[in-house]
Motif scaffolding. Structure first.
Motif, mmCIF file in Angstrom:
data_model
loop_
_atom_site.group_PDB
_atom_site.id
_atom_site.type_symbol
_atom_site.label_atom_id
_atom_site.label_comp_id
_atom_site.label_asym_id
_atom_site.label_seq_id
_atom_site.Cartn_x
_atom_site.Cartn_y
_atom_site.Cartn_z
ATOM 1 N N GLN A 22 0.863 -1.305 0.188
ATOM 2 C CA GLN A 22 0.016 0.078 -0.017
ATOM 3 C C GLN A 22 0.724 1.363 -0.015
ATOM 4 O O GLN A 22 0.676 2.085 -0.819
ATOM 5 C CB GLN A 22 -0.725 -0.058 1.062
ATOM 6 C CG GLN A 22 -2.059 -0.871 1.114
ATOM 7 C CD GLN A 22 -2.915 -0.671 0.025
ATOM 8 O OE1 GLN A 22 -3.773 0.226 -0.026
ATOM 9 N NE2 GLN A 22 -2.893 -1.578 -1.122
ATOM 10 N N LEU A 32 -1.408 -5.019 2.375
ATOM 11 C CA LEU A 32 -3.024 -5.535 2.106
ATOM 12 C C LEU A 32 -3.098 -6.889 1.935
ATOM 13 O O LEU A 32 -2.920 -7.177 0.901
ATOM 14 C CB LEU A 32 -3.822 -4.549 1.641
ATOM 15 C CG LEU A 32 -4.455 -3.374 2.230
ATOM 16 C CD1 LEU A 32 -5.417 -2.693 1.275
ATOM 17 C CD2 LEU A 32 -4.900 -3.281 3.646
ATOM 18 N N LYS A 34 -5.705 -9.754 1.013
ATOM 19 C CA LYS A 34 -6.964 -9.951 0.457
ATOM 20 C C LYS A 34 -7.552 -11.380 0.152
ATOM 21 O O LYS A 34 -6.656 -11.987 -0.546
ATOM 22 C CB LYS A 34 -7.338 -9.070 -0.414
ATOM 23 C CG LYS A 34 -7.287 -7.603 -0.259
ATOM 24 C CD LYS A 34 -7.314 -6.695 -1.555
ATOM 25 C CE LYS A 34 -7.050 -5.252 -1.429
ATOM 26 N NZ LYS A 34 -7.271 -4.452 -2.738
ATOM 27 N N THR A 38 -12.607 -10.222 2.586
ATOM 28 C CA THR A 38 -11.755 -9.830 3.757
ATOM 29 C C THR A 38 -10.493 -9.482 3.389
ATOM 30 O O THR A 38 -9.783 -9.939 2.758
ATOM 31 C CB THR A 38 -11.483 -11.516 4.629
ATOM 32 O OG1 THR A 38 -13.062 -12.173 4.827
ATOM 33 C CG2 THR A 38 -11.141 -11.109 5.716
ATOM 34 N N VAL A 39 -10.119 -8.491 4.418
ATOM 35 C CA VAL A 39 -8.975 -7.754 4.095
ATOM 36 C C VAL A 39 -8.385 -7.586 5.302
ATOM 37 O O VAL A 39 -8.768 -7.305 6.578
ATOM 38 C CB VAL A 39 -9.295 -6.200 3.479
ATOM 39 C CG1 VAL A 39 -8.161 -5.420 3.415
ATOM 40 C CG2 VAL A 39 -10.135 -6.139 2.277
ATOM 41 N N GLN A 40 -7.196 -7.984 5.381
ATOM 42 C CA GLN A 40 -6.152 -7.919 6.625
ATOM 43 C C GLN A 40 -5.049 -6.824 6.372
ATOM 44 O O GLN A 40 -4.425 -6.950 5.487
ATOM 45 C CB GLN A 40 -5.532 -9.201 6.851
ATOM 46 C CG GLN A 40 -4.654 -9.457 8.073
ATOM 47 C CD GLN A 40 -4.802 -9.466 9.175
ATOM 48 O OE1 GLN A 40 -5.633 -10.241 9.698
ATOM 49 N NE2 GLN A 40 -4.584 -8.476 10.003
ATOM 50 N N GLU A 41 -4.990 -6.187 7.107
ATOM 51 C CA GLU A 41 -3.863 -4.915 7.268
ATOM 52 C C GLU A 41 -2.625 -5.746 7.739
ATOM 53 O O GLU A 41 -2.783 -6.284 8.974
ATOM 54 C CB GLU A 41 -4.240 -3.764 8.033
ATOM 55 C CG GLU A 41 -5.420 -2.856 7.194
ATOM 56 C CD GLU A 41 -5.664 -1.461 8.259
ATOM 57 O OE1 GLU A 41 -5.365 -1.655 9.538
ATOM 58 O OE2 GLU A 41 -6.184 -0.752 7.689
#
Length: 62
Positions: A22, A32, A34, A38-41
Motif C-alpha cells: 500500500q 493488504l 485480501k 476479507t481484508v487484513q492490514e
C-alpha cells in the motif's frame, strides 16, 4: 510484521489470496492481504522497503 485490523463485508465472494503493497510508513510499510471479501492490514517494520516492494511484485503480482 504486525497484524492490523481485519475488515469483512457482508457480501462474501470467493477469490484467491492477494497481497498488495500500500504505502511506506515511518517504520516500514503497510500491506493488504485480501481473500474474497476479507481484508487484513499488515504492517512490516523494515528499512528495506524497496526490496520488500520488489519481493511482493515478483511473487504476488501486485
Amino acid at each position: 510484521m504486525i497484524p492490523g485490523r481485519i475488515k469483512t463485508t457482508p457480501k462474501g465472494r470467493p477469490g484467491k489470496i492477494r497481497l498488495t503493497y500500500q504505502y511506506d510508513t515511518e517504520a516500514g510499510a503497510k500491506l493488504l492481504l485480501k481473500k474474497g471479501s476479507t481484508v487484513q492490514e499488515v504492517f512490516v517494520i523494515t528499512d528495506r522497503r524497496e526490496q520488500l516492494r520488489e519481493f511482493i511484485k515478483n511473487n504476488f503480482g501486485s
